[in-house]
Design a protein around this motif. Structure first.
Motif, PDB file in Angstrom:
ATOM      1  N   ILE A 208     -29.644  -7.969 -24.353  1.00 11.31           N
ATOM      2  CA  ILE A 208     -28.441  -8.769 -24.577  1.00 11.31           C
ATOM      3  C   ILE A 208     -27.782  -8.381 -25.895  1.00 11.31           C
ATOM      4  N   ARG A 209     -28.613  -8.154 -26.933  1.00 12.06           N
ATOM      5  CA  ARG A 209     -28.074  -7.739 -28.232  1.00 12.06           C
ATOM      6  C   ARG A 209     -27.395  -6.384 -28.144  1.00 12.06           C
ATOM      7  N   ASP A 210     -27.986  -5.501 -27.377  1.00 17.33           N
ATOM      8  CA  ASP A 210     -27.406  -4.176 -27.226  1.00 17.33           C
ATOM      9  C   ASP A 210     -26.077  -4.238 -26.490  1.00 17.33           C
ATOM     10  N   ARG A 211     -25.957  -5.211 -25.596  1.00 13.86           N
ATOM     11  CA  ARG A 211     -24.726  -5.351 -24.801  1.00 13.86           C
ATOM     12  C   ARG A 211     -23.601  -5.999 -25.619  1.00 13.86           C
ATOM     13  N   PHE A 212     -23.923  -7.083 -26.318  1.00 17.48           N
ATOM     14  CA  PHE A 212     -22.868  -7.858 -26.978  1.00 17.48           C
ATOM     15  C   PHE A 212     -22.798  -7.645 -28.498  1.00 17.48           C
ATOM     16  N   ARG A 213     -23.802  -6.946 -29.039  1.00 20.40           N
ATOM     17  CA  ARG A 213     -23.873  -6.669 -30.482  1.00 20.40           C
ATOM     18  C   ARG A 213     -23.739  -7.966 -31.293  1.00 20.40           C
ATOM     19  N   ASP A 214     -22.819  -7.974 -32.253  1.00 15.60           N
ATOM     20  CA  ASP A 214     -22.678  -9.187 -33.078  1.00 15.60           C
ATOM     21  C   ASP A 214     -21.577 -10.114 -32.569  1.00 15.60           C
ATOM     22  N   ASN A 215     -21.282 -10.024 -31.290  1.00 12.87           N
ATOM     23  CA  ASN A 215     -20.258 -10.885 -30.683  1.00 12.87           C
ATOM     24  C   ASN A 215     -20.895 -11.996 -29.845  1.00 12.87           C
ATOM     25  N   ILE A 216     -21.968 -12.567 -30.357  1.00  9.41           N
ATOM     26  CA  ILE A 216     -22.618 -13.684 -29.690  1.00  9.41           C
ATOM     27  C   ILE A 216     -22.381 -14.940 -30.513  1.00  9.41           C
ATOM     28  N   PHE A 217     -21.819 -15.945 -29.872  1.00 11.16           N
ATOM     29  CA  PHE A 217     -21.500 -17.204 -30.556  1.00 11.16           C
ATOM     30  C   PHE A 217     -22.286 -18.333 -29.900  1.00 11.16           C
ATOM     31  N   PHE A 218     -23.047 -19.042 -30.715  1.00 10.36           N
ATOM     32  CA  PHE A 218     -23.906 -20.118 -30.220  1.00 10.36           C
ATOM     33  C   PHE A 218     -23.408 -21.433 -30.813  1.00 10.36           C
ATOM     34  N   VAL A 219     -22.904 -22.314 -29.940  1.00 10.53           N
ATOM     35  CA  VAL A 219     -22.260 -23.544 -30.408  1.00 10.53           C
ATOM     36  C   VAL A 219     -22.951 -24.763 -29.799  1.00 10.53           C
TER      37      VAL A 219
END
Length: 808
Positions: A208-219
């Motif tokens: 998942i990190r490889d797919r979205f890199r630093d564009n993961i937002f957890f709210v």
């Protein structure tokens, strides 16, 4: 003999040995050739990566610690492959079983290795380390590269170091999220099940990190969500200093969409954690058409407007015990008797939160405290206490039921589920009987189903939907415990619902003492075990409107105090024991003059006497899996005055019903008659035509019923007729064309039917025909005359699903 995969073997060597084992078994056992060939192909695709890692490890002199999990997986695979050598050629069941296991292994390896970025990351990191070896000035570059592979970790909360039972759900959730065409994925489970933990694990997953890199937002979403505030948090995570002010929700979404475009080329993932029912609009607003953009929602509810839902299951017994022991004991090793641990784990169910909280509460306690706790549970005392985190977590879901304007009684309806024993299916029809009388719900089944669907969507029950056999609700033990606890919060004199469980013959103290409290419940539920002697103490319950009796003994006497329940409207008597039960003091029912609904299950019914036949307020009677051979012997059934207001009668799974009782054809007010799964029934009497008010007739799965009497044409008000799975039904009577009000007919599974009488052309109101392909041709030949008719063809495989009602 081929070498086994040893503990100390290197990764590439282990893979070589596994391939050799596959080749050996393929040569010796032809049965598994297809599955093993596919497995060999998978292994050959993985092997180059292993060889690279092994070679680079030798150069770097690195240990195999990071690849130990891969080694473990391969060792398990080798054991399974070699097991195939032991399967005898005549053992078809084991051959089938191991073929499936091999296919599952192949898929598991693909997921674990080929689809998982971790293995590639190990190899890539080794390559980098070799390339940079001896170049100290490049250390920062290496760290920068590695941090780029795992950027923004601080944006996603961490998860507990010790997690069990979520590895498989993680892989399943990941596959669903990454699937093309899925823009919104709902992760749903009751409170305290680990939804948020699983979502955090997903966000930290290498693939998942490889797919979205630093564009993961957890709210984290508030119960009353503020969309503009959520978008502001997202902007703050990307730019610490410049957070725009939004003029409206629309403005916030527009700017968020612009942000997503600026974050390319990598797609973005938005996690909305703990979204409550009623906040679907929030999810809908974030459903933005951007390539690769996805939204993961965690919720205690199921949102039917969003197609893709992953329901997180509770922990199985093994994982539940592991998690509990980790919380309750140092190093996770029990220091009390194992059976005590098993009892406590069972009491907690598979809820991770409950296992952790209750395990922690018992940590370091003496064995006597454990024994005391398990004894309390065996006596029906709740696992909850007023300060329990589990209670607070689950109780919030319960309190939310009061906030649904269109279902104002939903919480009360849910609390009624505690009237039925744990681990048992609760028929929706039984709940309908209760809810109609207590809350004035409409008598149509669909209204009960709306309530059950809402509870199911909130993960408070498991709902089994079966159109032929009705619907059933099941409640997890811990949630039932919450219901029982909630019902017991009020002082006993003020409770509107009394749930009593009697073990052996031990009645509650308040029941047996001389100064019995003044009780005023509307619902009384009494559950007894297999040792109960049916010797009742007196009980004063003058205001009770519903009486639910659950028992397990072969002989059961109805409580004598029942005849003084002047307000009683609903009686539900269910035998949960293994054997059919003999019901004593049956005539007491005839003295409860205000009874409107009676449901009896798995009991032998004696001859119904005159007092019971004269119950003038009785509107519905249901006999399920009962012995009814003697029930209708009384000649008084010939009288036209029996049960003058009865509108519905259900006779289901009554195997001793051979001929439908003629006396029942005198029920002048009857509107619904259901006779299902009565597989010895061979005929209906001509007198069936006397039921002139009948609107619905179900004869589902009466497999020996070969014909219908011509008098059926007298049922002028009949709108619904179900003849499904009447396997020996060879023809319909000519008089069927006289059913001028008939709108729906079910005929799937009528394999012996050889045609339709010409009179079916007179069924001018017929709109729905549900049948098999073969039967549909008969109806289509009359399509010109039946202008309103719509034919639905049912295609289904032969199965034994109907046997589910006999599951223990």
């Amino acid at each position: 003999m081929a070498a086994n995969l040893t503990e100390g073997a290197a990764l590439g060597s282990v893979c070589n040995l596994l391939v050799a084992a596959v080749l050996e078994v393929t040569q010796k056992v032809a049965t598994f050739k297809f599955s093993l060939d596919r497995l060999k192909t998978t292994l050959n695709s993985i092997k180059p990566i292993f060889d690279d890692i092994e070679r680079l490890n030798e150069i770097l002199n690195r240990p195999e610690e990071e690849t130990e999990s891969f080694l473990t997986q391969l060792r398990k695979a080798e054991k399974l492959v070699r097991k195939c050598l032991e399967i005898k050629s005549w053992n078809f069941y084991k051959k089938y079983t191991y073929s499936r296991k091999l296919n599952a292994l192949d898929q598991s390896l693909l997921r674990f290795f080929k689809l998982d970025a971790q293995l590639h990351l190990v190899r890539d990191s080794r390559r980098i380390m070799v390339g940079m070896r001896g170049m100290d000035d490049k250390v920062d570059e290496i760290l920068s590269f590695l941090s780029h592979r795992f950027p923004g970790w601080c944006d996603v909360p961490g998860f507990p170091e010790f997690v069990v039972g979520l590895d498989e759900p993680l892989e399943e959730l990941k596959l669903m999220l990454l699937k093309d065409g899925v823009s919104v994925l709902v992760l749903s489970a009751p409170g305290g099940c680990g939804k948020t933990t699983l979502a955090k694990m997903l966000c930290h997953d290498p693939q998942i990190r490889d797919r979205f890199r630093d564009n993961i937002f957890f709210v984290n979403v508030a119960r009353t969500p503020n969309l503009m505030l959520i978008v502001q948090k997202i902007f703050r995570s990307k730019n610490k200093h410049q957070v725009p002010e939004f003029q409206s929700d629309e403005d916030a979404i527009n700017q968020f969409e612009s942000l997503l475009k600026r974050l390319k080329p990598h797609p973005s993932l938005l996690v909305l954690d703990d979204v409550w029912r009623g906040s679907e609009f929030l999810i809908e607003r974030f459903r933005i058409s951007q390539p690769g953009f996805k939204v993961l929602v965690t919720s205690r509810s199921v949102f039917r407007s969003f197609e893709t839902t992953f329901r997180l299951k509770l922990l199985n017994d093994e994982n539940a015990k592991t998690l509990f022991c980790h919380s309750a004991f140092k190093d996770g090793i029990p220091d009390v008797q194992n059976d005590l641990v098993d009892k406590v784990v069972k009491g907690c169910g598979g809820f991770p939160l409950a296992l952790k909280v209750i395990g922690q509460s018992l940590r370091g306690e003496p064995e006597a405290k454990w024994i005391h706790r398990t004894q309390k549970w065996s006596e029906g005392v709740s696992v909850f206490n007023p300060h329990c985190d589990v209670l607070n977590c689950l109780k919030s879901s319960l309190d939310a039921l009061t906030e649904i304007p269109e279902l104002p009684d939903l919480k009360e309806c849910y609390l009624d589920l505690g009237s039925f024993p744990e681990d048992q299916r609760i028929p929706a029809t039984a709940l309908l009987d209760v809810w109609v009388e207590l809350y004035n719900l409409d008598e149509e089944d669909v209204h009960t189903l709306v309530h059950l669907l809402e509870l199911s969507d909130r993960n408070l029950i498991n709902l089994v939907l079966q159109s032929e056999d009705g619907h059933f609700a099941m409640q997890h033990d811990l949630l039932r415990d919450l219901v029982v606890y909630q019902n017991a919060l009020d002082p006993i004199e003020q409770r509107t619902r009394m749930i009593v469980e009697i073990n052996e013959n031990s009645f509650p103290d308040w029941w047996t003492k001389g100064d019995q409290p003044s009780l005023h419940p509307r619902l009384l539920s009494i559950t007894t075990d297999e040792l109960f002697a049916s010797k009742w103490h007196d009980l004063r319950q003058p205001e009770a409107e519903v009486l639910v009796l659950n028992f397990q003994t072969r002989i059961y006497a109805l409580p004598h105090f029942m005849e003084r329940m002047s307000n009683l409207k609903v009686l539900i008597v269910t035998n949960y024991g293994f054997h059919q039960a003999e019901l004593k003091d049956f005539d007491l029912i005839g003295h409860v003059l205000n009874l409107k609904r009676i449901r009896l299950e798995r009991v032998s019914i004696p001859c119904i006497g005159i007092p019971m036949l004269q119950l003038k307020n009785l509107r519905k009677i249901s006999l399920v899996m009962c012995d009814i051979e003697k029930a209708f012997e009384n000649c008084s059934f010939r009288a036209p005055s029996i049960w003058p207001n009865l509108v519905e009668m259900n006779i289901d799974y009554c195997s001793d019903l051979i001929a439908f009782p003629v006396g029942l054809c005198n029920l002048a007010s009857l509107e619904k008659l259901s006779v299902t799964y009565c597989q010895e029934l061979i005929a209906l009497p001509q007198e069936i035509g006397n039921l002139t008010k009948l609107k619905a007739l179900r004869l589902y799965s009466c497999t020996k019923l070969s014909s219908l009497p011509g008098s059926i044409g007298g049922l002028k008000k009949l709108k619904y007729l179900d003849l499904s799975d009447c396997l020996e039904l060879a023809h319909l009577p000519d008089e069927i064309g006289k059913l001028e009000a008939l709108g729906t007919i079910h005929m799937k599974g009528c394999g012996e039917l050889r045609g339709l009488p010409p009179s079916v052309r007179d069924l001018g109101q017929l709109e729905k025909v549900i049948c098999d392909e073969e039967i549909s041709y008969f109806w289509r030949s009359h399509a010109e005359c039946l202008k309103k008719m719509n034919i639905t063809v049912i295609r289904r495989e032969a199965n034994l699903n109907w046997l589910h009602r006999f599951d223990p």
